[in-house]
Design a protein around this motif. Structure first.
Motif, mmCIF file in Angstrom:
data_model
loop_
_atom_site.group_PDB
_atom_site.id
_atom_site.type_symbol
_atom_site.label_atom_id
_atom_site.label_comp_id
_atom_site.label_asym_id
_atom_site.label_seq_id
_atom_site.Cartn_x
_atom_site.Cartn_y
_atom_site.Cartn_z
ATOM 1 N N THR A 224 17.168 20.541 -1.116
ATOM 2 C CA THR A 224 16.258 19.453 -0.505
ATOM 3 C C THR A 224 14.797 19.856 -0.190
ATOM 4 O O THR A 224 14.677 20.901 -0.031
ATOM 5 N N LYS B 17 20.196 18.045 7.910
ATOM 6 C CA LYS B 17 21.529 18.686 7.898
ATOM 7 C C LYS B 17 22.597 17.546 7.991
ATOM 8 O O LYS B 17 23.474 17.532 7.231
ATOM 9 N N ASN C 33 22.651 15.735 4.656
ATOM 10 C CA ASN C 33 23.631 16.469 3.471
ATOM 11 C C ASN C 33 25.057 16.520 3.850
ATOM 12 O O ASN C 33 25.923 16.300 2.943
ATOM 13 N N CYS D 187 19.069 12.053 -4.848
ATOM 14 C CA CYS D 187 20.053 12.257 -3.514
ATOM 15 C C CYS D 187 21.475 11.645 -4.063
ATOM 16 O O CYS D 187 21.789 10.552 -3.856
ATOM 17 N N CYS E 191 15.407 14.719 -3.208
ATOM 18 C CA CYS E 191 16.429 15.660 -3.485
ATOM 19 C C CYS E 191 16.080 16.019 -4.915
ATOM 20 O O CYS E 191 15.689 15.316 -5.924
#
Length: 303
Positions: free
Chosen positions: A15, A27, A30, A44, A74
């Protein structure tokens, strides 16, 4: 004990983080992608196929909105060592809060439902800690007492048989408070449950009836057998409204004064017999024999 996290130098999904974006949001984002969250941010892509719960989807969407504002994307790049990150901290597993108040019951009677909920905020999961397990909502039945039912009238039934075949009778019909019947403290039906009306109003036929016989008429003869009659009338009652007339005769007769008649002589006022010639002369000149009752064999006078 704190540890230092290093990234392998190979090709992987990395990322790209703008300076305005914070790793504390990346975090958990993800983790959302790894759990199957479908993001609208460029490049993403969800890496897992799990089915998120409603509250998890909501939380992931909130993190996504934060990253959109800092132009987070992303993309696929060649791996390389990053600078050392922050020292890791211990994961915090989520814990349920207490349940809130019960919601208002969905029905005032007859059995409704109400719910109450709790949140995974005591504490909230952090640093890779586990989400709370179980359902965040529970329900129960409320106000189970049956609802009051007010009574309603049924349709009227058939009219009863008329109380008279003629001359004006009456008949009635009724209804019942069963459509529905009152229950559980509901109101009774209002008004009367019966109606009446006049029926067969035409006058009844009246058959004629004989009156009593009247007096006997004067006998037709003073002696030697005469006759007399008496009559009655069909007026007790008189026939009416096509009623039957009286049957039989309205008159009867009988013999009267059956004693034989005897011979008699005429005498004058001095008691002297009057000759037949004189009698004939008197009668031919308009004279009459005066005798009130013929109780003896002679007339009292020549009139």
């Amino acid at each position: 004990m704190r540890t230092l996290v290093l990234a392998a130098a190979t090709l992987f999904i990395l990322t790209v983080v703008d300076a305005k974006c914070k790793m504390q949001h990346v975090k958990p984002f993800n983790r959302c992608l790894a759990s199957g969250f479908k993001s609208e941010i460029e490049d993403c892509v969800a890496t897992g196929e799990g089915k998120l719960k409603k509250w998890q989807t909501k939380r992931c969407a909130q993190v996504e909105e934060i990253l959109k504002k800092c132009d987070y994307t992303c993309k696929t790049v060649d791996g390389g060592w990053s600078d050392f990150g922050e020292w890791s901290v211990c994961p915090v597993d989520g814990g349920w809060s207490n349940f809130g108040e019960w919601s208002e019951c969905s029905a005032e009677c007859g059995g409704g439902s109400q719910i109450r909920s709790k949140t995974c905020t005591n504490p909230s999961p952090d640093n890779g800690g586990k989400e709370c397990e179980g359902e965040d909502e529970e329900s129960r039945t409320c106000n189970p007492d049956p609802c009051p039912v007010d009574g309603g009238w049924s349709h009227f039934g058939e009219w009863s048989v008329c109380s008279a075949n003629c001359g004006g009778g009456s008949q009635s019909r009724s209804k019942t408070c069963t459509n529905p019947s009152p229950a559980n403290g509901g109101q009774e039906c209002e008004g009367e449950n019966e109606k009446s009306r006049t029926c067969n109003p035409k006058p009844c036929p009246v058959d004629g009836g004989w009156s009593d016989f009247g007096e006997w008429s004067v006998c037709s003869a003073k002696c030697g057998g005469g006759s007399q009659s008496r009559s009655k009338t069909c007026t007790n009652p008189s026939p009416a409204n096509r009623g039957q007339k009286c049957e039989g005769e309205n008159e009867e007769s009988r013999t009267c004064n059956p004693e034989p008649c005897h011979g008699f002589s005429l005498v004058d006022e001095n008691g002297e017999a009057v000759g037949a010639g004189v009698l004939g002369l008197l009668l031919s000149n308009g004279g009459t024999v005066c005798d009130d009752d013929f109780t003896d064999n002679s007339a009292d006078a020549i009139c």
